[in-house]
Motif scaffolding. Structure first.
Motif, short mmCIF file in Angstrom:
data_model
loop_
_atom_site.label_atom_id
_atom_site.label_comp_id
_atom_site.label_asym_id
_atom_site.label_seq_id
_atom_site.Cartn_x
_atom_site.Cartn_y
_atom_site.Cartn_z
N VAL A 295 0.86 -1.19 0.00
CA VAL A 295 0.00 0.00 0.00
C VAL A 295 0.89 1.23 0.00
CG1 VAL A 295 -1.73 1.30 1.27
CG2 VAL A 295 -1.83 -1.20 1.25
N VAL A 296 0.58 2.18 -0.85
CA VAL A 296 1.36 3.42 -0.91
C VAL A 296 0.46 4.57 -0.46
CG1 VAL A 296 0.80 3.76 -3.37
CG2 VAL A 296 2.79 4.89 -2.37
N THR A 297 0.99 5.43 0.44
CA THR A 297 0.25 6.59 0.95
C THR A 297 1.09 7.85 0.77
OG1 THR A 297 1.09 6.08 3.18
CG2 THR A 297 -1.10 5.26 2.62
N ASP A 298 0.41 8.99 0.75
CA ASP A 298 1.08 10.27 0.55
C ASP A 298 1.97 10.59 1.74
OD1 ASP A 298 -0.23 10.58 -1.84
OD2 ASP A 298 -1.86 11.79 -0.99
N GLY A 299 3.12 11.21 1.44
CA GLY A 299 4.04 11.65 2.48
C GLY A 299 4.96 10.55 2.94
N GLY A 300 6.19 10.90 3.28
CA GLY A 300 7.14 9.92 3.76
C GLY A 300 8.48 10.08 3.08
N ALA A 301 9.38 9.12 3.35
CA ALA A 301 10.75 9.22 2.85
C ALA A 301 10.95 8.52 1.52
CB ALA A 301 11.71 8.63 3.89
N GLY A 302 9.93 7.83 1.03
CA GLY A 302 10.03 7.20 -0.29
C GLY A 302 9.75 8.19 -1.40
N ARG A 303 10.20 7.88 -2.60
CA ARG A 303 9.97 8.77 -3.74
C ARG A 303 9.48 7.96 -4.94
NH1 ARG A 303 10.20 11.90 -0.38
NH2 ARG A 303 11.37 13.84 -0.15
N VAL A 304 8.43 8.45 -5.60
CA VAL A 304 7.94 7.82 -6.81
C VAL A 304 8.95 8.04 -7.93
CG1 VAL A 304 6.13 7.80 -8.57
CG2 VAL A 304 5.52 8.07 -6.15
N VAL A 305 9.34 6.93 -8.58
CA VAL A 305 10.30 7.01 -9.68
C VAL A 305 9.57 7.05 -11.02
CG1 VAL A 305 12.25 5.88 -10.82
CG2 VAL A 305 12.02 5.78 -8.32
N THR A 306 8.69 6.09 -11.23
CA THR A 306 7.90 6.04 -12.47
C THR A 306 6.47 5.65 -12.15
OG1 THR A 306 8.44 3.71 -12.89
CG2 THR A 306 9.88 5.37 -13.88
N ARG A 307 5.60 5.91 -13.10
CA ARG A 307 4.18 5.60 -12.97
C ARG A 307 3.72 5.03 -14.31
NH1 ARG A 307 -0.63 8.43 -14.07
NH2 ARG A 307 -2.29 8.17 -12.48
N THR A 308 3.21 3.78 -14.29
CA THR A 308 2.82 3.11 -15.53
C THR A 308 1.33 2.80 -15.49
OG1 THR A 308 5.01 2.11 -15.67
CG2 THR A 308 3.29 1.18 -17.07
#
Length: 360
Positions: A295-308
């Motif tokens: 599950v992915v939620t807004d905010g945090g230390a992760g970063r979106v790299v790509t979106r398919t």
């Protein structure tokens, strides 16, 4: 695709459906290469079983041993109660469809379908009637007088399938029959093969390296590795509850996430989850998690790299703080904010997690 006739007519085509096949301790070596390593497998009567695995895993050798084209160094092949290990292929009452269509270019479609009956000495009226019946079954009755070069690849493979079924075999063997076709035709033809197999009730073994084919067509799937079966299970069990790390990573997409095992649970991505199946020793492990189990939620230390974008589902590639990249499947309707560069948090859903040892 032309619609085939009703089920009642299709069921009349196979004279001996539903025979069981058993492989007992099959061993086959080619020099120093062990193609089959004590393979045991029970195939129920009327079942469609897919053998899936990487190149060189032994799946085609197993199929050829069933057909009689490969003589095992040890072990037995039983069809029903009959030991056919030493029986030549022509007397095993099996039909086989290969990746290459192997149609006779100088024969019409009808004559290709009737070829096996001609070899068996059947009369011309019976051959013609049978060819008509089978071509109706695969939706090619209007192509009976054409030659193979006048058909598309998908049509040629359906002729090859009709030819294999014309002799009413007890067992149908399919050796990667769709791999030479384009994607759309493959999907259509695998649906056609499955429909025919269900209508005829014929025991079928299908060899493929394509996960989608195996999972969409088979009653059960056997995943092979180095001449042995890692797991034999229904498609949903194989996908949801893989028995080994090899099966988990070979079937479908799997994320490898650094984790720690302690107290009978695994800690990953800041949370603890129960362990699925056998666990290695306490300490650092690799958690195997599917994209839809995150599950992915807004905010945090992760970063979106790509979106398919893929229709109803969008796959997002996320870089975690430790440099690990994970793939997450989310509903496209909920993915508008998940653009490259967006800050996110990724967590696993509440379910047991399969773990594997850390590779040295």
């Amino acid at each position: 695709m032309t619609t085939a006739p009703a089920t009642g007519r299709a069921q009349a085509v196979s004279a001996q459906p539903g025979v069981a096949v058993r492989l007992e301790n099959l061993t086959r070596r080619f020099g120093d290469v062990v193609a089959l390593d004590g393979l045991d497998l029970d195939i129920a009567g009327g079942e469609l079983l897919a053998l899936l695995g990487p190149s060189g895993c032994g799946k085609t050798t197993a199929l050829r041993a069933i057909a009689g084209f490969e003589r095992p160094d040890a072990g037995r092949v039983l069809v029903g109660d009959r030991d056919v290990t030493s029986v030549p292929p022509s007397k095993r009452d099996m039909g086989m469809v290969f990746q290459a269509y192997s149609l006779f270019p100088n024969m019409t479609v009808a004559d290709n379908v009737a070829y096996g009956l001609r070899v068996r000495g059947r009369g011309k009226p019976e051959r013609a009637a049978r060819a008509t019946e089978l071509l109706e079954l695969v939706g090619l009755a209007d192509r009976a007088k054409r030659y193979p070069h006048q058909l598309s690849g998908g049509q040629q493979q359906r002729v090859a399938l009709a030819r294999a079924l014309a002799v009413a075999p007890q067992v149908l063997l399919l050796d990667e029959p769709l791999s030479a076709l384009d994607a759309q035709v493959r999907v259509q033809l695998r649906e056609e093969i499955r429909r025919l197999q269900l209508e005829l009730g014929i025991t079928t073994v299908f060899v493929t390296h394509d996960q989608a084919e195996a999972l969409s067509m088979a009653d059960r799937v056997g995943v092979m590795r180095a001449g042995r079966l890692e797991q034999v299970a229904s498609p949903d069990e194989l996908y949801e509850r893989p028995a080994t790390a090899f099966v988990a990573e070979f079937v479908g997409t799997m994320n490898r996430v650094p984790a720690t095992l302690s107290g009978g649970a695994v800690e990953l991505l800041g949370v603890r989850r129960p362990v699925a199946g056998a666990a290695p020793a306490t300490g650092p492990v690799v958690a195997l998690v599917r994209p839809e189990a995150l599950v992915v939620t807004d905010g945090g230390a992760g970063r979106v790299v790509t979106r398919t974008f893929s229709g109803a589902v969008t796959r997002v590639l996320v870089a975690l703080p430790d440099g690990t990249e994970v793939r997450v499947d989310v509903a496209s309707a909920d993915s508008a904010a998940l653009v490259p560069g967006a800050a996110v948090t990724v967590t696993p859903v509440e379910r047991p997690v399969l773990v594997a040892p850390v590779e040295p």
